[in-house]
Write a protein that holds these residues in place. Structure first.
Motif, mmCIF file in Angstrom:
data_model
loop_
_atom_site.group_PDB
_atom_site.id
_atom_site.type_symbol
_atom_site.label_atom_id
_atom_site.label_comp_id
_atom_site.label_asym_id
_atom_site.label_seq_id
_atom_site.Cartn_x
_atom_site.Cartn_y
_atom_site.Cartn_z
ATOM 1 N N LYS A 5 3.577 -0.069 -2.809
ATOM 2 C CA LYS A 5 2.167 0.303 -2.950
ATOM 3 C C LYS A 5 1.695 0.062 -4.373
ATOM 4 N N GLY A 6 0.563 -0.596 -4.480
ATOM 5 C CA GLY A 6 -0.056 -0.802 -5.787
ATOM 6 C C GLY A 6 -1.491 -0.330 -5.766
ATOM 7 N N ILE A 7 -1.922 0.319 -6.835
ATOM 8 C CA ILE A 7 -3.313 0.768 -6.898
ATOM 9 C C ILE A 7 -3.966 0.284 -8.187
ATOM 10 N N HIS A 8 -5.274 0.151 -8.153
ATOM 11 C CA HIS A 8 -6.096 -0.117 -9.337
ATOM 12 C C HIS A 8 -7.287 0.832 -9.313
ATOM 13 N N LYS A 63 -2.730 3.301 2.792
ATOM 14 C CA LYS A 63 -3.802 2.912 1.872
ATOM 15 C C LYS A 63 -4.328 4.145 1.150
ATOM 16 N N THR A 64 -3.440 5.098 0.909
ATOM 17 C CA THR A 64 -3.842 6.357 0.299
ATOM 18 C C THR A 64 -3.536 6.360 -1.190
ATOM 19 N N VAL A 65 -4.555 6.645 -1.997
ATOM 20 C CA VAL A 65 -4.367 6.840 -3.439
ATOM 21 C C VAL A 65 -4.159 8.330 -3.670
ATOM 22 N N THR A 66 -3.035 8.690 -4.246
ATOM 23 C CA THR A 66 -2.749 10.098 -4.482
ATOM 24 C C THR A 66 -3.219 10.501 -5.875
ATOM 25 N N ASN A 67 -3.321 11.802 -6.096
ATOM 26 C CA ASN A 67 -3.637 12.296 -7.435
ATOM 27 C C ASN A 67 -2.575 11.879 -8.436
#
Length: 541
Positions: free
Chosen positions: A249-252, A298-302
């Motif tokens: 998982k990668g987030i921006h 597709k979940t962005v966590t805190n």
């Protein structure tokens, strides 16, 4: 949505050479290459085109400099050649960009050693880009004063490439190319089941996600191009493969522009992973994470947000620290990383590369595409064509070049016509470039239709949704030719409005309802409410 409706009708009445399941970058280039070479091709996706991993990238096309550490020289060579190929054939869309990288004290390699690696990277890349530079701490402070150099011991600068528009728009360019060449493609169609009949034809049961109606599609070959779902898809169809994928998982996070720099500021985050500050027009894109996951979440966590914010606040000298309230939009996707054989890849997670593999079951006329990235997409399209030919499918135009922007003469003719009608005088204050340049980059030779609309009615050159660059004529073009089924298809993928504006700002934007009326007709209000209900649900998750 008429194009989608028409294509769905065609899907159930023909037998295709190839049915591609999955409209991300791998499926899109496969459809473009096959259809442009004369193969009867169909493509379906259970969501929108580029609706999963392909819309969540860093918007970069890079040769994989980090793989030098693993001594994967052939992979780096291949990716660099692919990057150069994209820059050469998509000059309006894929452009060279400088990476300005800082090395902290105590890093596992000294800056000079890594700088030498950038020269090797440049040489492996055929010396195609600008030459690398060594950065002293003083030079970093003078050239990019926003960088916090308290723990820096030096750095380096080198080149890779970026996508001028968003990644999903780039993917849709291949979908549009395939449609133009006769491919029958439609979004929001889920493959429920598929099996070969007594004649060897794949008979696939497909469900229309929007209406819940079902029908069948017949094809000689079936291609699994479902990205992070590839293993599950193979399991459902009882296909055994040597390769499989692990998910990362990668987030921006998208925030207000924090620097006027036109370069990608690159760092090694607190845990040793690469961390970027990427210019994106009026916004800055920061990240990324690299977290092992078991499902295509597709979940962005805190925890994700705090990791990115903590690093950006320590790496840059900001007037005030960025907080969660400063986040305008988020990107979250999973990277499918290919593993094969007995190795599980768990022991060297950080060393897994973004290479691709195309595995074929010749007896069943079935292909699975594993992994891959935007940089290497043209190779995937070519490779799939070769395999399809080996399966006995006729390729009527095997030597046809299926990719690239229209030729220079066509562009010159467009620019001349745009100048004659004074197109650039319509430039909105929100625009960062000439209107003629933007329309050509986004639509290619289809941009001539936009000129015709503006000539007939100058109001078509007016920005419709306040605060964005999108014109009335672009909405009309999208309604006719871009298969926009939900408002998110336009706001998030055909454009990048949802990436650069707050949800509440979009909702209150003047012209949004008219835009929906152009896109959806008498369904405008329902589609508008559907979008904000979906985004509210995502935010609550």
């Amino acid at each position: 949505m008429q194009l989608r409706t028409t294509n769905i009708e065609k899907l159930s009445t023909r037998t295709f050479d190839v049915l591609i399941v999955g409209g991300g970058i791998n499926g899109a280039v496969s459809a473009a290459s096959l259809s442009q070479k004369g193969v009867k091709t169909a493509l379906i996706d259970q969501g929108d085109f580029a609706g999963m991993t392909s819309q969540e990238s860093s918007n970069l096309a890079w040769g994989g400099i980090k793989y030098l550490e693993n001594l994967e020289f052939m992979l780096v060579r291949k990716l660099c050649k692919s990057r150069n190929h994209l820059i050469r054939h998509y000059p309006s869309t894929v452009r060279e960009i400088r990476f300005f990288t800082t090395i902290s004290k105590g890093f596992r390699f000294p800056p000079v050693f890594i700088w030498m690696g950038t020269w090797l990277y440049w040489l492996i890349g055929s010396c195609f880009t600008k030459t690398p530079r060594f950065l002293t701490k003083t030079r970093i402070e003078n050239e990019e004063p926003i960088i916090n150099t308290a723990a820096a011991q030096g750095g380096f600068e080198y080149s890779d490439a970026y996508l001028h528009d968003n990644d999903a728009r780039f993917v849709f360019g291949f979908i549009r190319s395939a449609l133009t060449a006769g491919c029958i493609a439609a979004n929001y169609l889920e493959l429920v089941d598929s099996a070969r009949d007594e004649t060897g034809i794949w008979v696939s049961k497909v469900r229309n996600v929007i209406t819940d109606e079902s029908f069948t599609v017949r094809s000689k070959v079936l291609i699994n191009s479902t990205g992070p779902l590839v293993d599950k898809f193979n399991e459902n169809l009882k296909q055994t493969t040597e390769h499989r994928i692990l998910l990362s998982k990668g987030i921006h996070l998208l925030v207000e522009k924090v620097t006027t720099s036109k370069k990608v500021l690159a760092f090694f985050a607190s845990d040793g992973r690469l961390f970027f500050v990427i210019p994106m027009g009026v916004r800055t894109c920061i990240g990324t994470t690299d977290t092992p996951v078991d499902a295509p979440t597709k979940t962005v966590t805190n925890e994700d947000r705090e990791f990115v914010l903590k690093n950006i606040n320590s790496l840059l000298k900001l007037d005030k620290p960025l907080e969660q309230s400063d986040i305008i939009a988020e990107r979250c996707g999973v990277r499918p990383l290919v593993v094969s054989g007995e190795g599980d890849g768990e022991s060297d997670w950080m060393q897994l590369s973004r290479k691709h593999a195309v595995e074929v079951n010749s007896n069943a006329c079935y292909l699975s595409i594993f992994g891959g990235k935007l940089t290497d997409c043209l190779n995937v399209g070519d490779e799939v064509c070769e395999i399809i030919k080996d399966l006995g499918i006729e390729i009527p135009y095997p030597d046809y070049t299926w990719y690239g922007e229209p030729d220079a003469k066509t562009k010159e003719r467009f620019m001349h016509q745009a100048e004659l009608m004074g197109l650039d005088s319509f430039k909105a204050k929100e625009s960062s470039e000439h209107l003629s340049t933007r329309l050509w980059r986004r639509y290619g030779d289809s941009a001539f239709r936009l000129l015709e609309m503006i000539q007939a009615d100058p109001d078509q050159a007016h920005v419709l949704i306040k605060g964005t660059e999108y014109l009335r004529c672009e909405l009309r073009e999208a309604a006719r030719r871009e298969m926009i089924t939900k408002l998110s298809d336009f706001l998030r993928r055909r454009s990048k409005i949802a990436l650069i504006e707050h949800r509440d700002t979009i909702r209150s934007s003047a012209g949004l309802l008219e835009a929906c009326q152009i896109l959806f007709g008498n369904q405008a209000n329902a589609k508008l409410e559907e979008y904000f209900q979906e985004t509210l649900s995502e935010n609550m998750d």
